[in-house]
Write an enzyme that holds these catalytic residues in place. Structure first.
Site, PDB file in Angstrom:
ATOM      1  N   SER A 147       0.961  -1.389   1.917  1.00 52.10           N
ATOM      2  CA  SER A 147       1.517  -0.789   0.498  1.00 52.10           C
ATOM      3  C   SER A 147       0.184  -0.508   0.010  1.00 52.10           C
ATOM      4  CB  SER A 147       2.021  -2.023  -0.319  1.00 52.10           C
ATOM      5  OG  SER A 147       2.402  -1.622  -1.462  1.00 52.10           O
ATOM      6  N   TYR A 160       2.535 -10.039  -5.107  1.00 50.78           N
ATOM      7  CA  TYR A 160       2.689  -9.059  -4.352  1.00 50.78           C
ATOM      8  C   TYR A 160       1.413  -8.606  -3.688  1.00 50.78           C
ATOM      9  CZ  TYR A 160       4.875  -5.200  -1.601  1.00 50.78           C
ATOM     10  OH  TYR A 160       5.153  -4.315  -0.571  1.00 50.78           O
TER      11      TYR A 160
END
Length: 260
Positions: A147, A160
């Site tokens: 990501s 995250y």
């Protein structure tokens, strides 16, 4: 009658993935499901792994793939999954997710532990288990679905971003450790991707999830990322796509998103 043109290929077309077995984790929805569908279309023999076997089986039946239950956070599940495989040429480490959006001062450590276990430790667990088969294939691929959160931090995303930074470092380290061996290590780092479950799981409500994409013209969808994954995996094997960052045109950076 004249014969076929010498300039045109004759016989059936060979698909890029023919003869290769690809394992896709987290394949019951989103990017994982789209990737499995695309790789099957490219001729790969696809093995799907996820916890929700009912959804997995439905997808596998529709694309001509094989479904096996897999919980990457469970050692016994990983052992059963890997033991059921005859060969592996490609591993797409897609299983992961985000489960909160709290600032560090209000950190839910259970959420942090879950995020790290799924995204990082689970990925390490399965990668280590399948590396012998990937080496034995003679042309193996380990692909990490990371990501842009693994490259740039942002407020409210610490659990995250920490986990995805871990995935990014894992890919970099593994590439160094495997240099000279017949295994490529690839990382695809998507930015804003609209799927049915990611933001919903993270924020807990459809309204909050919809607000993430409100006013954004054409955020990426799962099929866009699957296209990038398939492209990277079907390059000649001497070509290693170390890191591919992909965002929608409306997103110039983590904090720079054009909304209409």
């Amino acid at each position: 009658m004249p014969g076929p043109s010498p300039h045109l290929p004759s016989g059936p077309r060979t698909l890029p993935g023919e003869g290769r077995t690809a394992v896709v984790t987290g394949a019951s929805s989103g990017i994982g499901a789209a990737t499995a569908t695309r790789l099957a279309a490219e001729g790969f023999d696809v093995v799907l792994g996820a916890r929700r076997l009912d959804r997995l089986t439905t997808l596998a039946d529709s694309i001509g793939a094989r479904a096996l239950p897999l919980d990457v956070t469970d050692e016994a599940s990983v052992a059963a999954f890997t033991g059921a495989l005859d060969r592996v040429d490609v591993l797409v480490n897609n299983a992961g997710g985000a489960f909160d959006a709290r600032p560090v001062a209000e950190a839910d450590l259970d959420s942090w532990a879950r995020t790290y276990e799924v995204n990082v430790l689970g990925t390490v667990r399965l990668t280590a288990a399948l590396l012998p088969a990937l080496r034995a294939s003679g042309a193996g691929d380990v692909l990490f679905v990371g990501s842009t959160a693994g490259l740039v931090s942002y407020e409210g995303g610490a659990s995250y971003t920490a986990a995805k930074h871990g995935v990014h470092t894992l890919a970099e380290t593994l590439r160094l450790e495997l240099v000279g061996e017949p295994v490529r290590v690839i990382e695809i780092a998507p930015g804003m991707v609209r799927t049915d479950e990611f933001s919903l799981n993270r924020l807990g409500s459809a309204e909050a999830a919809d607000a993430v994409y409100r006013g954004v013209r054409e955020p990426l969808v799962a099929e866009d990322v699957a296209d990038c994954i398939a492209w990277a995996l079907t390059r000649p094997h001497h070509v290693n796509v170390d890191l591919l960052v992909v965002r929608p045109r409306a997103q110039a950076a983590q904090h720079k998103v054009h909304r209409e």
